[in-house]
Design a protein around this motif. Structure first.
Motif, PDB file in Angstrom:
ATOM      1  N   ARG A 226       0.905  -1.187   0.110  1.00  0.00           N
ATOM      2  CA  ARG A 226       0.030   0.060   0.165  1.00  0.00           C
ATOM      3  C   ARG A 226       1.016   1.273  -0.136  1.00  0.00           C
ATOM      4  O   ARG A 226       0.702   2.290  -0.767  1.00  0.00           O
ATOM      5  CB  ARG A 226      -0.904   0.049   1.214  1.00  0.00           C
ATOM      6  N   ALA A 227       1.806   1.207   0.873  1.00  0.00           N
ATOM      7  CA  ALA A 227       2.801   2.413   0.861  1.00  0.00           C
ATOM      8  C   ALA A 227       3.637   2.650  -0.470  1.00  0.00           C
ATOM      9  O   ALA A 227       3.488   3.676  -0.902  1.00  0.00           O
ATOM     10  CB  ALA A 227       3.964   2.149   1.993  1.00  0.00           C
ATOM     11  N   ILE A 228       4.009   1.687  -1.142  1.00  0.00           N
ATOM     12  CA  ILE A 228       4.594   1.619  -2.269  1.00  0.00           C
ATOM     13  C   ILE A 228       3.588   2.154  -3.590  1.00  0.00           C
ATOM     14  O   ILE A 228       4.130   3.007  -4.238  1.00  0.00           O
ATOM     15  CB  ILE A 228       5.234   0.125  -2.889  1.00  0.00           C
ATOM     16  N   SER A 229       2.580   1.671  -3.521  1.00  0.00           N
ATOM     17  CA  SER A 229       1.563   2.232  -4.459  1.00  0.00           C
ATOM     18  C   SER A 229       1.225   3.643  -4.187  1.00  0.00           C
ATOM     19  O   SER A 229       1.068   4.355  -5.314  1.00  0.00           O
ATOM     20  CB  SER A 229       0.098   1.308  -4.183  1.00  0.00           C
ATOM     21  N   PHE A 230       1.135   4.134  -2.942  1.00  0.00           N
ATOM     22  CA  PHE A 230       0.929   5.447  -2.688  1.00  0.00           C
ATOM     23  C   PHE A 230       2.288   6.321  -3.414  1.00  0.00           C
ATOM     24  O   PHE A 230       1.989   7.232  -3.761  1.00  0.00           O
ATOM     25  CB  PHE A 230       1.051   5.769  -1.308  1.00  0.00           C
ATOM     26  N   MET A 231       3.409   5.665  -3.163  1.00  0.00           N
ATOM     27  CA  MET A 231       4.572   6.206  -3.661  1.00  0.00           C
ATOM     28  C   MET A 231       4.507   6.612  -5.285  1.00  0.00           C
ATOM     29  O   MET A 231       4.679   7.787  -5.615  1.00  0.00           O
ATOM     30  CB  MET A 231       5.816   5.602  -3.412  1.00  0.00           C
ATOM     31  N   ARG A 232       3.940   5.708  -5.773  1.00  0.00           N
ATOM     32  CA  ARG A 232       4.045   5.514  -7.187  1.00  0.00           C
ATOM     33  C   ARG A 232       2.864   6.367  -7.944  1.00  0.00           C
ATOM     34  O   ARG A 232       3.236   7.209  -8.901  1.00  0.00           O
ATOM     35  CB  ARG A 232       3.385   4.115  -7.794  1.00  0.00           C
ATOM     36  N   GLN A 233       1.944   6.734  -7.171  1.00  0.00           N
ATOM     37  CA  GLN A 233       0.909   7.531  -7.622  1.00  0.00           C
ATOM     38  C   GLN A 233       1.125   9.107  -7.314  1.00  0.00           C
ATOM     39  O   GLN A 233       0.514   9.854  -7.761  1.00  0.00           O
ATOM     40  CB  GLN A 233      -0.365   7.390  -6.695  1.00  0.00           C
ATOM     41  N   ASN A 234       2.092   9.388  -6.528  1.00  0.00           N
ATOM     42  CA  ASN A 234       2.501  10.681  -6.202  1.00  0.00           C
ATOM     43  C   ASN A 234       3.858  10.936  -6.249  1.00  0.00           C
ATOM     44  O   ASN A 234       4.588  11.845  -5.449  1.00  0.00           O
ATOM     45  CB  ASN A 234       2.054  10.623  -4.397  1.00  0.00           C
ATOM     46  N   LEU A 235       4.556  10.426  -7.266  1.00  0.00           N
ATOM     47  CA  LEU A 235       6.066  10.783  -7.446  1.00  0.00           C
ATOM     48  C   LEU A 235       6.306  12.119  -7.738  1.00  0.00           C
ATOM     49  O   LEU A 235       7.542  12.687  -7.457  1.00  0.00           O
ATOM     50  CB  LEU A 235       6.709   9.954  -8.768  1.00  0.00           C
ATOM     51  N   ALA A 236       5.363  12.740  -8.152  1.00  0.00           N
ATOM     52  CA  ALA A 236       5.763  14.326  -8.633  1.00  0.00           C
ATOM     53  C   ALA A 236       5.683  15.213  -7.249  1.00  0.00           C
ATOM     54  O   ALA A 236       6.221  16.437  -7.384  1.00  0.00           O
ATOM     55  CB  ALA A 236       4.577  14.880  -9.708  1.00  0.00           C
ATOM     56  N   ASP A 237       5.198  14.642  -6.348  1.00  0.00           N
ATOM     57  CA  ASP A 237       4.845  15.419  -5.245  1.00  0.00           C
ATOM     58  C   ASP A 237       6.204  15.302  -4.032  1.00  0.00           C
ATOM     59  O   ASP A 237       6.601  14.229  -4.023  1.00  0.00           O
ATOM     60  CB  ASP A 237       3.598  15.115  -4.168  1.00  0.00           C
ATOM     61  N   ARG A 238       6.019  16.035  -2.934  1.00  0.00           N
ATOM     62  CA  ARG A 238       7.057  15.907  -2.038  1.00  0.00           C
ATOM     63  C   ARG A 238       6.190  14.629  -0.846  1.00  0.00           C
ATOM     64  O   ARG A 238       5.355  14.809  -0.565  1.00  0.00           O
ATOM     65  CB  ARG A 238       7.285  17.060  -1.083  1.00  0.00           C
ATOM     66  N   ILE A 239       6.999  13.816  -0.871  1.00  0.00           N
ATOM     67  CA  ILE A 239       6.399  12.546   0.245  1.00  0.00           C
ATOM     68  C   ILE A 239       7.228  12.218   1.366  1.00  0.00           C
ATOM     69  O   ILE A 239       8.594  12.236   1.128  1.00  0.00           O
ATOM     70  CB  ILE A 239       6.419  11.183  -0.598  1.00  0.00           C
ATOM     71  N   THR A 240       6.685  12.472   2.620  1.00  0.00           N
ATOM     72  CA  THR A 240       7.452  12.286   3.790  1.00  0.00           C
ATOM     73  C   THR A 240       6.922  10.841   4.119  1.00  0.00           C
ATOM     74  O   THR A 240       6.074   9.970   3.750  1.00  0.00           O
ATOM     75  CB  THR A 240       6.724  12.964   4.768  1.00  0.00           C
ATOM     76  N   VAL A 241       8.103  10.358   5.132  1.00  0.00           N
ATOM     77  CA  VAL A 241       7.782   9.054   5.766  1.00  0.00           C
ATOM     78  C   VAL A 241       6.328   9.038   6.535  1.00  0.00           C
ATOM     79  O   VAL A 241       5.546   7.750   6.562  1.00  0.00           O
ATOM     80  CB  VAL A 241       9.005   8.670   6.901  1.00  0.00           C
ATOM     81  N   ASP A 242       5.901  10.069   7.061  1.00  0.00           N
ATOM     82  CA  ASP A 242       4.772  10.141   7.697  1.00  0.00           C
ATOM     83  C   ASP A 242       3.488   9.806   6.825  1.00  0.00           C
ATOM     84  O   ASP A 242       2.600   9.045   6.958  1.00  0.00           O
ATOM     85  CB  ASP A 242       4.321  11.439   8.367  1.00  0.00           C
ATOM     86  N   ASP A 243       3.525  10.286   5.411  1.00  0.00           N
ATOM     87  CA  ASP A 243       2.656  10.019   4.343  1.00  0.00           C
ATOM     88  C   ASP A 243       2.755   8.499   4.097  1.00  0.00           C
ATOM     89  O   ASP A 243       1.666   7.883   3.978  1.00  0.00           O
ATOM     90  CB  ASP A 243       3.151  10.693   3.132  1.00  0.00           C
ATOM     91  N   MET A 244       3.936   7.971   4.146  1.00  0.00           N
ATOM     92  CA  MET A 244       3.855   6.374   3.533  1.00  0.00           C
ATOM     93  C   MET A 244       3.310   5.710   4.639  1.00  0.00           C
ATOM     94  O   MET A 244       2.696   4.796   4.490  1.00  0.00           O
ATOM     95  CB  MET A 244       5.337   6.192   3.443  1.00  0.00           C
TER      96      MET A 244
END
Length: 267
Positions: free
Chosen positions: A11-29
């Protein structure tokens, strides 16, 4: 590894893939995985072998590799699409990981013209030790050219310390292995899919991967024997950040035809 844990990391990896253009934090993951930040970080490392931040960085470069081949966007535009604020930083990271610049990668169609070990490994660190291994294929489908390399970490990136290109899965030898901790990574191309290694047309054409490690080479070691299981790449496997060797020439096809056995053993 239990199924619930793997699904959380997926689920975390899917979230990363869908939001690569954005700033992603460990909290988001962690929120996507539905775990606390500290537990998620340990869990992610255990499942994938790398930290969430390093996995995210690898995903950004993997997406960039695909965009360079599948779009007409400029290198600068692609750098922004995968979350970089500076095209210069992106190009530098891409070159150090993939082995060529983004422009060269695009010009070569996603391939590199040669296979070379890392010349930066100091000669005094090389022990004259050997890693001998074998490869088995977990699922049906004939495999062709197979790359085997020795890397510093679980993400296959940058020039390997030692490497070999084989006509198909089977025995391999990596000589002159340096002192230290290493990971062996293999990538095997489906026969007939040499034209689309980075962006396969069908799932059956996707390369198979296999890895093992860490392998600790000490000065009293002479030979270490390993076995790699080649299988389709899973969601939780770290991305492969390597420009494959161009095996589309007639000479390379003849090399395969003369050396690949009619049947590759299946586990």
């Amino acid at each position: 590894m239990d199924e619930q844990t793997v699904h959380a990391v997926e689920r975390a990896i899917s979230f990363m893939r869908q939001n690569l253009a954005d700033r992603i934090t460990v909290d988001d993951m962690a929120q996507a995985a539905q775990f606390s930040k500290f537990y998620f970080t340990r869990l992610f490392q255990r499942v994938t072998g790398v930290s969430p931040a390093r996995y995210l960085s690898a995903l950004r470069l993997e997406k960039a590799m695909r965009l360079l081949l599948n779009s007409s966007s400029t290198v600068a535009d692609i750098s922004y699409q995968v979350g970089y604020n500076s095209p210069g930083t992106f190009s530098s990271r891409f070159r150090s990981s993939v082995g060529v610049s983004p422009i060269t990668f695009r010009q070569l169609g996603g391939y590199t013209s040669h296979l070379a070990a890392d010349s930066r490994v100091h000669r005094m660190d090389r022990l004259g030790a050997t890693i001998r291994g074998s490869m088995r294929v977990t699922e049906g489908g004939r495999r062709g050219f197979t790359f085997v390399g020795l890397f510093r970490d679980p993400i296959p990136q940058g020039p390997p310390a030692s490497c070999a290109l084989l006509p198909g899965p089977g025995p391999f030898v990596l000589n002159d292995v340096p002192n230290g901790k290493w990971f062996v990574h293999a990538q095997s191309i489906a026969i007939g899919a040499e034209e689309n290694v980075i962006v396969p047309k069908e799932s059956a054409d996707a390369p198979y991967v296999g890895s093992c490690g860490p392998i600790v080479m000490r000065r009293d070691a002479s030979t270490i024997v390993v076995e790699l299981l080649l299988r389709p790449q899973r969601t939780v496997d770290p991305p492969v950040l390597l420009a494959p060797v161009d095996v589309r020439s007639d000479a390379m096809r003849n090399f395969r035809a003369e050396n690949v056995p009619d049947v590759v053993s299946v586990v």
